[in-house]
Design a protein around this motif. Structure first.
Motif, PDB file in Angstrom:
ATOM      1  N   ASN A 176       7.127 -26.611 120.719  1.00 10.09           N
ATOM      2  CA  ASN A 176       7.586 -25.401 121.404  1.00 10.09           C
ATOM      3  C   ASN A 176       8.038 -25.642 122.834  1.00 10.09           C
ATOM      4  O   ASN A 176       8.702 -24.781 123.416  1.00 10.09           O
ATOM      5  CB  ASN A 176       6.487 -24.342 121.405  1.00 10.09           C
ATOM      6  N   LEU A 177       7.698 -26.775 123.425  1.00 15.94           N
ATOM      7  CA  LEU A 177       8.007 -27.026 124.832  1.00 15.94           C
ATOM      8  C   LEU A 177       9.503 -26.935 125.148  1.00 15.94           C
ATOM      9  O   LEU A 177       9.864 -26.265 126.122  1.00 15.94           O
ATOM     10  CB  LEU A 177       7.420 -28.371 125.276  1.00 15.94           C
ATOM     11  N   PRO A 178      10.410 -27.528 124.396  1.00 16.99           N
ATOM     12  CA  PRO A 178      11.835 -27.418 124.757  1.00 16.99           C
ATOM     13  C   PRO A 178      12.346 -25.975 124.759  1.00 16.99           C
ATOM     14  O   PRO A 178      13.074 -25.578 125.672  1.00 16.99           O
ATOM     15  CB  PRO A 178      12.546 -28.250 123.686  1.00 16.99           C
ATOM     16  N   ASP A 179      11.956 -25.192 123.756  1.00 13.20           N
ATOM     17  CA  ASP A 179      12.416 -23.799 123.696  1.00 13.20           C
ATOM     18  C   ASP A 179      11.871 -22.986 124.858  1.00 13.20           C
ATOM     19  O   ASP A 179      12.593 -22.186 125.472  1.00 13.20           O
ATOM     20  CB  ASP A 179      11.989 -23.151 122.372  1.00 13.20           C
ATOM     21  N   VAL A 180      10.605 -23.196 125.160  1.00 12.05           N
ATOM     22  CA  VAL A 180       9.982 -22.463 126.264  1.00 12.05           C
ATOM     23  C   VAL A 180      10.629 -22.858 127.590  1.00 12.05           C
ATOM     24  O   VAL A 180      10.908 -21.998 128.433  1.00 12.05           O
ATOM     25  CB  VAL A 180       8.457 -22.708 126.273  1.00 12.05           C
ATOM     26  N   ARG A 240       7.702 -13.492 131.466  1.00 13.81           N
ATOM     27  CA  ARG A 240       8.738 -13.092 130.501  1.00 13.81           C
ATOM     28  C   ARG A 240       8.764 -14.043 129.308  1.00 13.81           C
ATOM     29  O   ARG A 240       8.901 -13.615 128.162  1.00 13.81           O
ATOM     30  CB  ARG A 240      10.088 -13.068 131.185  1.00 13.81           C
ATOM     31  N   THR A 241       8.622 -15.319 129.573  1.00 15.26           N
ATOM     32  CA  THR A 241       8.619 -16.314 128.511  1.00 15.26           C
ATOM     33  C   THR A 241       7.408 -16.129 127.599  1.00 15.26           C
ATOM     34  O   THR A 241       7.522 -16.233 126.379  1.00 15.26           O
ATOM     35  CB  THR A 241       8.626 -17.731 129.105  1.00 15.26           C
ATOM     36  N   VAL A 242       6.269 -15.848 128.202  1.00 10.90           N
ATOM     37  CA  VAL A 242       5.044 -15.636 127.421  1.00 10.90           C
ATOM     38  C   VAL A 242       5.209 -14.456 126.481  1.00 10.90           C
ATOM     39  O   VAL A 242       4.791 -14.500 125.318  1.00 10.90           O
ATOM     40  CB  VAL A 242       3.831 -15.445 128.364  1.00 10.90           C
ATOM     41  N   SER A 243       5.844 -13.395 126.961  1.00 11.73           N
ATOM     42  CA  SER A 243       6.010 -12.211 126.110  1.00 11.73           C
ATOM     43  C   SER A 243       7.081 -12.410 125.041  1.00 11.73           C
ATOM     44  O   SER A 243       7.047 -11.752 124.005  1.00 11.73           O
ATOM     45  CB  SER A 243       6.348 -10.992 126.964  1.00 11.73           C
ATOM     46  N   ALA A 244       8.011 -13.342 125.254  1.00 12.70           N
ATOM     47  CA  ALA A 244       9.124 -13.524 124.313  1.00 12.70           C
ATOM     48  C   ALA A 244       8.830 -14.557 123.230  1.00 12.70           C
ATOM     49  O   ALA A 244       9.341 -14.440 122.121  1.00 12.70           O
ATOM     50  CB  ALA A 244      10.386 -13.925 125.071  1.00 12.70           C
TER      51      ALA A 244
END
Length: 176
Positions: free
Chosen positions: A93-97, A117-121
């Motif tokens: 998941n690191l690259p997408d995040v 925002r990233t955490v919620s998405a």
């Protein structure tokens, strides 16, 4: 069970549960209870195989040996497997995040806002760790300390590189 465990074993188990995102003494105590039960079942297994079942020839030795090894090593190997699965999930998941984080920062959000925002998405283990880090920052810890805690909990080399880059950018005043 704590009385009979080797020195440092409880700390290792606690660290593994922390890397799973499961904190609290209950998880460690349950794991130690399972370990005590599995060790206590080995003599019962011995009686079952050698006295009750009595398989012919070397089969009883093989049966007892394999079942005893499974009982003694099973809980630790299951915990280690869960930790490795979580680390793999973080790596995947690191690259997408990071992409979403870069887009959010370039759009004008601050670092914490972009992380929020990233955490919620994006759901997953990595965003759970970022959420925990944001909670530490909101509770009063410095961002550097919270990020170091994140890196220690996750124990993923790729995430360590990201954390070090962010910490260096903070230290030298470079734009994130």
């Amino acid at each position: 069970g704590r009385r009979f465990t080797p020195v440092g074993y409880i700390d290792q188990v606690r660290k593994k549960y922390a890397s799973l995102g499961e904190v609290g003494p209950d998880k460690v105590d349950r794991f130690l209870a399972v370990r005590v039960v599995t060790v206590a079942v080995v003599p019962v297994l011995f009686l079952l195989v050698y006295v009750v079942l009595q398989p012919p020839g070397m089969l009883k030795h093989g049966m007892f040996g394999m079942l005893a090894i499974a009982l003694l090593l099973g809980p630790d190997s299951m915990l280690n497997r869960r930790v490795e699965e979580r680390k793999h999930s973080i790596r995947v998941n690191l690259p997408d995040v990071l992409d979403l984080l870069v887009i959010s920062v370039e759009a004008g959000l601050g670092f914490e806002q972009a992380l929020d925002r990233t955490v919620s998405a994006v759901p997953g283990a990595l965003t759970d760790e970022f959420s925990r880090m944001l909670g530490e920052v909101r509770a009063g810890a410095s961002r550097a300390d919270a990020m170091r805690n994140l890196e220690q909990r996750a124990d993923v080399p790729e995430l360590r590189s990201f954390v070090l880059a962010i910490l260096q950018a903070d230290t030298f005043g470079v734009s994130i």
